[in-house]
Design a protein around this motif. Structure first.
Motif, mmCIF file in Angstrom:
data_model
loop_
_atom_site.group_PDB
_atom_site.id
_atom_site.type_symbol
_atom_site.label_atom_id
_atom_site.label_comp_id
_atom_site.label_asym_id
_atom_site.label_seq_id
_atom_site.Cartn_x
_atom_site.Cartn_y
_atom_site.Cartn_z
ATOM 1 N N MET A 1 0.823 -1.207 0.000
ATOM 2 C CA MET A 1 0.000 0.000 0.000
ATOM 3 C C MET A 1 0.859 1.260 0.000
ATOM 4 S SD MET A 1 -3.055 1.413 0.134
ATOM 5 C CE MET A 1 -4.225 0.196 0.722
ATOM 6 N N SER A 2 1.923 1.265 0.795
ATOM 7 C CA SER A 2 2.772 2.460 0.883
ATOM 8 C C SER A 2 3.472 2.738 -0.446
ATOM 9 C CB SER A 2 3.807 2.277 1.996
ATOM 10 O OG SER A 2 4.609 1.138 1.760
ATOM 11 N N SER A 3 3.960 1.674 -1.105
ATOM 12 C CA SER A 3 4.623 1.870 -2.397
ATOM 13 C C SER A 3 3.627 2.362 -3.450
ATOM 14 C CB SER A 3 5.271 0.568 -2.864
ATOM 15 O OG SER A 3 4.298 -0.451 -3.006
ATOM 16 N N TYR A 4 2.392 1.870 -3.370
ATOM 17 C CA TYR A 4 1.363 2.316 -4.302
ATOM 18 C C TYR A 4 1.056 3.800 -4.102
ATOM 19 C CZ TYR A 4 -3.292 2.921 -6.291
ATOM 20 O OH TYR A 4 -4.377 3.386 -6.986
ATOM 21 N N LEU A 5 0.952 4.234 -2.836
ATOM 22 C CA LEU A 5 0.666 5.635 -2.550
ATOM 23 C C LEU A 5 1.794 6.539 -3.026
ATOM 24 C CD1 LEU A 5 -0.961 5.477 1.006
ATOM 25 C CD2 LEU A 5 -2.083 5.941 -1.170
ATOM 26 N N PRO A 313 -12.199 -6.905 -1.861
ATOM 27 C CA PRO A 313 -10.890 -7.527 -1.581
ATOM 28 C C PRO A 313 -10.245 -8.168 -2.818
ATOM 29 C CG PRO A 313 -12.550 -8.188 0.041
ATOM 30 C CD PRO A 313 -13.277 -7.502 -1.076
ATOM 31 N N ARG A 314 -11.036 -8.394 -3.862
ATOM 32 C CA ARG A 314 -10.485 -9.039 -5.067
ATOM 33 C C ARG A 314 -9.580 -8.078 -5.845
ATOM 34 N NH1 ARG A 314 -16.042 -10.681 -7.738
ATOM 35 N NH2 ARG A 314 -16.379 -8.503 -7.092
ATOM 36 N N VAL A 315 -9.746 -6.789 -5.598
ATOM 37 C CA VAL A 315 -8.948 -5.803 -6.320
ATOM 38 C C VAL A 315 -7.564 -5.759 -5.701
ATOM 39 C CG1 VAL A 315 -8.727 -3.380 -6.959
ATOM 40 C CG2 VAL A 315 -10.977 -4.460 -6.916
ATOM 41 N N LYS A 316 -6.556 -5.942 -6.512
ATOM 42 C CA LYS A 316 -5.177 -5.883 -6.051
ATOM 43 C C LYS A 316 -4.536 -4.583 -6.514
ATOM 44 C CE LYS A 316 -5.346 -10.019 -4.342
ATOM 45 N NZ LYS A 316 -5.312 -10.257 -2.888
ATOM 46 N N LEU A 317 -3.962 -3.868 -5.555
ATOM 47 C CA LEU A 317 -3.332 -2.589 -5.900
ATOM 48 C C LEU A 317 -2.143 -2.795 -6.834
ATOM 49 C CD1 LEU A 317 -3.455 -0.712 -2.502
ATOM 50 C CD2 LEU A 317 -4.913 -0.387 -4.483
#
Length: 317
Positions: A1-5, A313-317
């Motif tokens: 999540m942090s890398s995505y942000l 929950p099926r959605v993967k960042l």
């Protein structure tokens, strides 16, 4: 999540930089401005004002100065209002926010309820009536609905005030002031709700029709689950997932979707200030508002992506 942000924030910075350059150049190359359009000023005074505000400098140099000031919280100086743009935003934007939040709440609430019922009673008289109403609401211009309600509710029946935020000369405070504001905002809220209700109801209706035909809905009904729980717990939860995408457009729409409505009802919001700035060619104010909408757009897009990943929950960042 942090890398995505981190990745998304870096994209946001690049997008906002490109948007600011495009918006600034668009207004900079537009013929005329507040100074040249003011017939009361002499040519010497116009040249002096251009020198004071740096309007005689090259466009890229002016953009660099504007960008540097924007990082410091200074979005320019309104020549028509003779006040800093940020102070004008702080004074008017909360009035627009009040209208937008109330109308958005009622729009989504009514659209969800009517959309669920219309999908459940597909091809019934209720569904047909709703579809007629939806297409009527989507086709009638906002200014026509606003003027029609003013004619009926304010002029003929005298139920509600025709415009403004408070009564002229009113000194009401406390609860009396709240009542006065609520009466004045009723008509614009009704118009804004009707404008957004048509397309949103159609969206929820189509989503619900697709969801209630799924196998897990048949299984829930076969297990003896109450129909209300099947619709509003199992089906609606999944039908709302595609609607999360709309959240990204709702955030900038809170302030950009009421421009005409505020003008019609003389509501002292940022939309009316923005519209009046066109007549005076107050480009610093126009530039600041357009950039504000761009910021809200990228923030809303990021927010909708994050909400979608949390809801499904099926959605993967």
């Amino acid at each position: 999540m942090s890398s995505y942000l981190v990745k998304r924030l870096s994209y946001i910075i690049i997008i906002l930089f490109a948007a600011s350059l495009l918006i600034f150049c668009l207004y900079a190359f537009t013929p005329g401005d507040f100074i040249s359009g003011n017939i009361k000023l002499s040519p010497e005074r116009k040249a002096e004002l251009r020198e004071i505000y740096g309007l005689n400098k090259p466009v890229l140099e002016r953009y660099g100065i504007w960008l540097k000031n924007a990082f410091q919280g200074d979005f320019g100086f309104s020549l028509a209002q003779q006040r800093p743009v940020l102070k004008l935003f702080n004074e008017y934007i909360w009035n627009s926010f009040l209208l937008a939040v109330v109308s958005t709440f009622f729009t989504w609430l009514i659209a969800v309820i009517i959309g669920v019922i219309a999908a459940y009673k597909q091809y019934s008289w209720f569904d047909s009536l709703i579809m007629v109403f939806i297409f009527a609401a989507m086709s009638i211009p906002s200014f026509f609905i606003g003027l029609l309600l003013i004619k009926i509710c304010a002029v003929d029946l005298k139920w509600l005030p025709p415009g403004g935020m408070t009564t002229t000369g009113s000194n009401a405070t406390g609860f009396a002031y709240i009542q006065e504001v609520v009466r004045h905002m009723t008509l614009p809220v009704i118009v804004m709700t009707l404008l957004g209700l048509g397309s949103l109801t159609r969206y929820f209706r189509s989503n619900m029709i697709d969801v209630i035909q799924q196998d897990y809905i048949r299984t829930a009904r076969a297990k003896g689950t109450k129909e209300r729980k099947v619709l509003f717990t199992h089906a609606l939860r999944n039908a709302l997932l595609p609607a999360i995408t709309l959240v990204g457009f709702e955030l900038p729409g809170l302030f950009g979707g009421s421009l005409i409505i505020e003008k019609i009802f003389n509501w002292p919001g940022i939309g009316q200030l923005y519209m009046s700035s066109f007549a005076t060619r107050d480009y610093p104010l126009l530039m600041g508002f357009t950039m504000f909408i761009a910021i809200l757009t990228v923030i809303g897009t990021l927010l909708s992506d994050l909400l979608y990943s949390l809801a499904d929950p099926r959605v993967k960042l």
